[in-house]
Design a protein around this motif. Structure first.
Motif, short mmCIF file in Angstrom:
data_model
loop_
_atom_site.label_atom_id
_atom_site.label_comp_id
_atom_site.label_asym_id
_atom_site.label_seq_id
_atom_site.Cartn_x
_atom_site.Cartn_y
_atom_site.Cartn_z
N ASP A 197 0.86 -1.19 0.00
CA ASP A 197 0.00 0.00 0.00
C ASP A 197 0.89 1.24 0.00
OD1 ASP A 197 -1.86 1.97 0.28
OD2 ASP A 197 -2.70 1.26 2.18
N ASN A 198 1.28 1.66 -1.18
CA ASN A 198 2.10 2.86 -1.29
C ASN A 198 1.31 4.12 -0.98
OD1 ASN A 198 4.95 3.56 -2.18
ND2 ASN A 198 3.78 5.00 -3.42
N ASP A 199 0.00 4.06 -1.18
CA ASP A 199 -0.84 5.23 -0.93
C ASP A 199 -0.86 5.60 0.55
OD1 ASP A 199 -1.36 5.23 -3.61
OD2 ASP A 199 -3.41 4.47 -3.44
N SER A 200 -0.56 4.65 1.42
CA SER A 200 -0.58 4.94 2.85
C SER A 200 0.53 5.90 3.26
CB SER A 200 -0.46 3.64 3.66
OG SER A 200 0.81 3.02 3.44
N TYR A 201 1.45 6.19 2.34
CA TYR A 201 2.55 7.13 2.62
C TYR A 201 2.27 8.52 2.04
CZ TYR A 201 5.34 3.11 4.08
OH TYR A 201 5.82 2.01 4.73
N ALA A 202 1.03 8.81 1.71
CA ALA A 202 0.71 10.12 1.13
C ALA A 202 1.08 11.27 2.06
CB ALA A 202 -0.78 10.18 0.79
N PHE A 203 1.11 11.01 3.37
CA PHE A 203 1.46 12.06 4.33
C PHE A 203 2.87 12.61 4.10
CE2 PHE A 203 2.83 8.06 6.22
CZ PHE A 203 4.09 8.36 6.72
N LEU A 204 3.72 11.85 3.40
CA LEU A 204 5.08 12.31 3.16
C LEU A 204 5.15 13.48 2.17
CD1 LEU A 204 6.79 8.81 3.03
CD2 LEU A 204 7.36 10.63 4.66
N ARG A 205 4.04 13.80 1.54
CA ARG A 205 4.01 14.95 0.64
C ARG A 205 3.78 16.25 1.39
NH1 ARG A 205 4.49 12.48 -4.05
NH2 ARG A 205 3.47 10.47 -4.43
N GLU A 206 3.52 16.16 2.70
CA GLU A 206 3.33 17.34 3.53
C GLU A 206 4.67 17.87 4.02
OE1 GLU A 206 0.31 18.66 3.87
OE2 GLU A 206 -0.47 17.04 2.60
N PRO A 207 4.71 19.07 4.59
CA PRO A 207 5.96 19.58 5.17
C PRO A 207 6.48 18.68 6.28
CG PRO A 207 4.36 21.35 4.91
CD PRO A 207 3.64 20.07 4.62
N CYS A 208 7.80 18.68 6.46
CA CYS A 208 8.42 17.79 7.43
C CYS A 208 7.99 18.14 8.85
CB CYS A 208 9.95 17.90 7.33
SG CYS A 208 10.83 16.85 8.51
N PRO A 209 7.49 17.16 9.62
CA PRO A 209 7.11 17.41 11.01
C PRO A 209 8.34 17.32 11.92
CG PRO A 209 6.65 15.13 10.45
CD PRO A 209 7.20 15.78 9.20
N ALA A 210 8.18 17.75 13.16
CA ALA A 210 9.29 17.75 14.10
C ALA A 210 9.67 16.34 14.56
CB ALA A 210 8.94 18.60 15.32
N SER A 211 8.81 15.36 14.30
CA SER A 211 9.05 14.00 14.78
C SER A 211 9.86 13.16 13.81
CB SER A 211 7.71 13.31 15.05
OG SER A 211 6.90 13.34 13.89
N VAL A 212 10.31 13.73 12.70
CA VAL A 212 11.10 12.98 11.71
C VAL A 212 12.32 13.84 11.33
CG1 VAL A 212 11.11 11.78 9.49
CG2 VAL A 212 8.99 11.95 10.81
N HIS A 213 13.47 13.19 11.25
CA HIS A 213 14.67 13.89 10.82
C HIS A 213 14.43 14.46 9.42
CE1 HIS A 213 18.83 14.70 9.80
NE2 HIS A 213 19.19 14.43 11.04
#
Length: 632
Positions: free
Chosen positions: A55-71
């Protein structure tokens, strides 16, 4: 799973990283999108019964700006890796990317298409081939190439061809010499332990999102479909060997001992294209994976990269690999290969330099600094391997587990050591009090170490488990390396909710079917409970009718010894002789099939007293796919 938010220390760390990273260099984004033809819509692959295996679509959130919880560096890498679909690499060469951990490459021939690396699962491979055919025509698969012996490069074989097509000679299967032996051995001998740890490494059960799994650096994660294997029909044995399949000419470079024990790069003269398998990808790779493996050799790895440069570099217009996106332009790909080469060579040489000055692996990992040209380059970042654990792997390769300090020669095992540490530090309550102070100061590495003592001394200490889980989350949020993040967050998950076991299996039927007779008994010998078998002696012979061989198996002193008995050899008579085919041998000894049923069906004939076999089977242990990792 509801994770805690990143602490102020992690937020500040990421702000510093964002200011220092070379975000002005955005060439990778253009390369990752270049040649795009079409995506799989939706980006989900299922089995026939509807079970989701990708399910590659489950990673759609990666198109948003980088959050503080991820390098921020890892967020960038994961955002590139989720680019999904069919891409043109150059005229006649196409790639399917974003449908599994790895890429599948398709090279058009005179009458069909040659497939390189058919992903992990038959389902994802079939979906990738269907996507290609929807846009390039219904071409038959006329050749299959495995670049190396890891499952993400052969597991989907039966999604693109059938065993009958291969047997009929319509589709040759090419692989580097030693492929089958290593592909099977790695997944069978230590398969249970490796697969359990791989669940941590790839974050298999973690929710996908800014507080959970965001990728694996090399790809997003592993697909969960049907693993298959079709044995090679043509071995590549020497650098310079040239093969033409369906009009596609390939010149091979064998590279054993690099990213896999059996691996090869190859060049397409008519396309001026170079396939680097997994020896040069857009990350620092592993010299020793966190799931476990044999330590790889960065010295020979660097030498083979130099050889690839001299053999093929100047004659290439494009370079592609089994992961990530291609690099176009002769000068760019030459620089890319040189930096990859220098990365592995530098880690090797500097580790050996400091090793010979008396530093141990953990010290070298803290002291080593990469050259500026490597440090400022995106494709040398440690998204999958890391400088820290790779340096320790190099130390292990040369010096082993012992650092030379006699104090470390005979330490107590984890539980006994933990009990003594906790007692010395004033008891669990004192350790927890001090650990909370260290947590508040942002010293997460130390908190993780001391709380581990409390948990191993008292695994039911809820306060210690909760604080350790929170500590692991902060360490995960701060990791640039995707597999470190997944390990930390998986550890936090199990401390809070209990073991998630092993979501995948390596004992696929076609994998087992590829075992040789020697490997079958090798696998059995690893299951003998030595102390239970000390006083048991059993001698059996196994006549493998479809291979015209007789295999002697002897159990004595807790050791299962086996060998091919040459005809006419004078040996003591066995307790019993069993006549059967190799597939039946696999079925009754490795898959749990009923031995008596096979005898009744005529699949096995017995001469002599078969009760010794019952005694032999009685001392076998079963591997445990649910063993504890963050608790004793």
């Amino acid at each position: 799973m509801s994770g805690n938010e990143p602490s102020s220390f992690i937020v500040a760390q990421h702000q510093r990283a964002a200011a220092e990273l070379p975000f002005s260099d955005d060439a990778d984004r253009a390369d990752a999108r270049r040649g795009f033809i079409a995506a799989l819509e939706p980006g989900v692959v299922t089995t026939a019964d509807g079970t989701v295996v990708w399910d590659n679509d489950s990673y759609a959130f990666l198109r948003e700006p980088c959050p503080a919880s991820v390098h921020p560096s890892l967020w960038r890498q994961s955002g590139l890796v989720i680019e999904q679909g069919l891409y043109e690499v150059t005229a006649g060469i196409y790639q399917v990317r974003g449908l599994d951990l790895s890429n599948m490459t398709l090279v058009e021939g005179d009458t069909g298409v040659v497939v390189i690396d058919p992903l992990i699962s038959a389902e994802t491979a079939a979906a990738g081939l269907a996507l290609y055919r929807a846009h390039r025509g219904d071409r038959p698969v006329t050749g299959l190439v495995y670049t190396h012996s890891h499952v993400d490069h052969f597991g989907g074989a039966m999604g693109v061809i059938t065993a009958d097509q291969v047997a009929a000679g319509r589709c040759p299967v090419l692989a580097p010499a030693g492929f089958l032996e290593h592909a099977v051995a790695e997944n069978i001998y230590a398969g249970t332990a490796m697969t359990r740890r791989a669940a941590y490494m790839y974050g298999a059960v973690l929710p996908r999102g800014p507080l959970g799994q965001v990728g694996a650096g090399l790809g997003q994660t592993t697909s969960l479909g049907t693993v298959t294997l079709i044995a090679p029909t043509l071995d590549i044995t020497a650098t310079g060997q040239t093969e033409t399949i369906d009009g596609v000419e390939m010149v091979f470079q064998i590279t054993p001992g690099t990213e896999a024990p059996a691996e090869m790069n190859f060049y397409f003269p008519h396309h001026r294209a170079l396939c680097m398998a997994e020896n040069a990808t857009h990350t620092l790779h592993n010299l020793l994976t966190l799931r476990g493996a044999l330590v790889r050799d960065p010295h020979i790895w660097a030498k083979y990269l130099t050889e690839a440069i001299t053999l093929f570099g100047r004659d290439s217009d494009v370079l592609f690999a089994s992961h990530h996106w291609p690099t176009w332009g002769t000068d760019r790909l030459m620089e890319y290969l040189a930096l990859q080469r220098d990365l592995y060579a530098y880690l090797h040489d500097q580790t050996l330099r400091m090793l010979n000055q008396g530093y141990v692996g953990a010290e070298i990992a803290e002291r080593i600094q990469l050259p500026p040209a490597i440090e400022k380059t995106w494709h040398t970042k440690g998204y999958y391997g890391s400088v820290s654990h790779n340096v320790k792997a190099i130390y292990q390769r040369y010096m082993g587990w012992f650092d030379g300090n006699p104090a470390h020669l005979w330490e107590h095992p984890p539980v006994e050591s933990a009990r003594r540490h906790v007692e010395f530090m004033g008891g669990a309550n004192q350790v927890l009090r001090k650990a909370r102070e260290s947590y508040d100061a942002g010293d997460y590495r130390w908190v993780a170490q001391v709380l581990n003592y409390v948990i191993f001394a008292d695994p039911d200490n809820r306060a210690a488990r909760d604080l350790q889980a929170t500590t692991f989350e902060q360490l995960g949020y701060g990791a640039e390396n995707a597999t470190w993040r997944n390990f930390y967050l998986s550890g936090a998950y199990e401390l809070r909710y209990g073991s998630f076991g092993t979501p995948t299996t390596t004992n696929a039927p076609t994998m087992l079917a590829a075992l040789t007779v020697d490997q079958i008994f090798d696998a059995l010998s690893l299951r003998v409970d030595g102390p239970r078998a000390w006083n048991l002696r059993v001698v059996t012979e196994w006549r493998i009718s479809d291979e015209n061989r007789t295999h002697r198996v002897e159990l004595s002193n807790g050791v299962l010894t086996h060998y091919n008995r040459p005809d006419g050899t004078a040996l003591p008579a066995p307790d019993a002789t069993f006549t059967l085919t190799r597939p039946t041998l696999i079925r009754v000894l490795l898959t749990g099939a009923d031995f008596g049923v096979a005898v009744a069906a005529g699949d096995i004939t017995i001469d002599g007293d078969p009760t010794g076999l019952t005694k032999l089977v009685g001392v076998f242990d079963e591997p445990d796919p649910d063993f504890a990792i963050v608790t004793p």
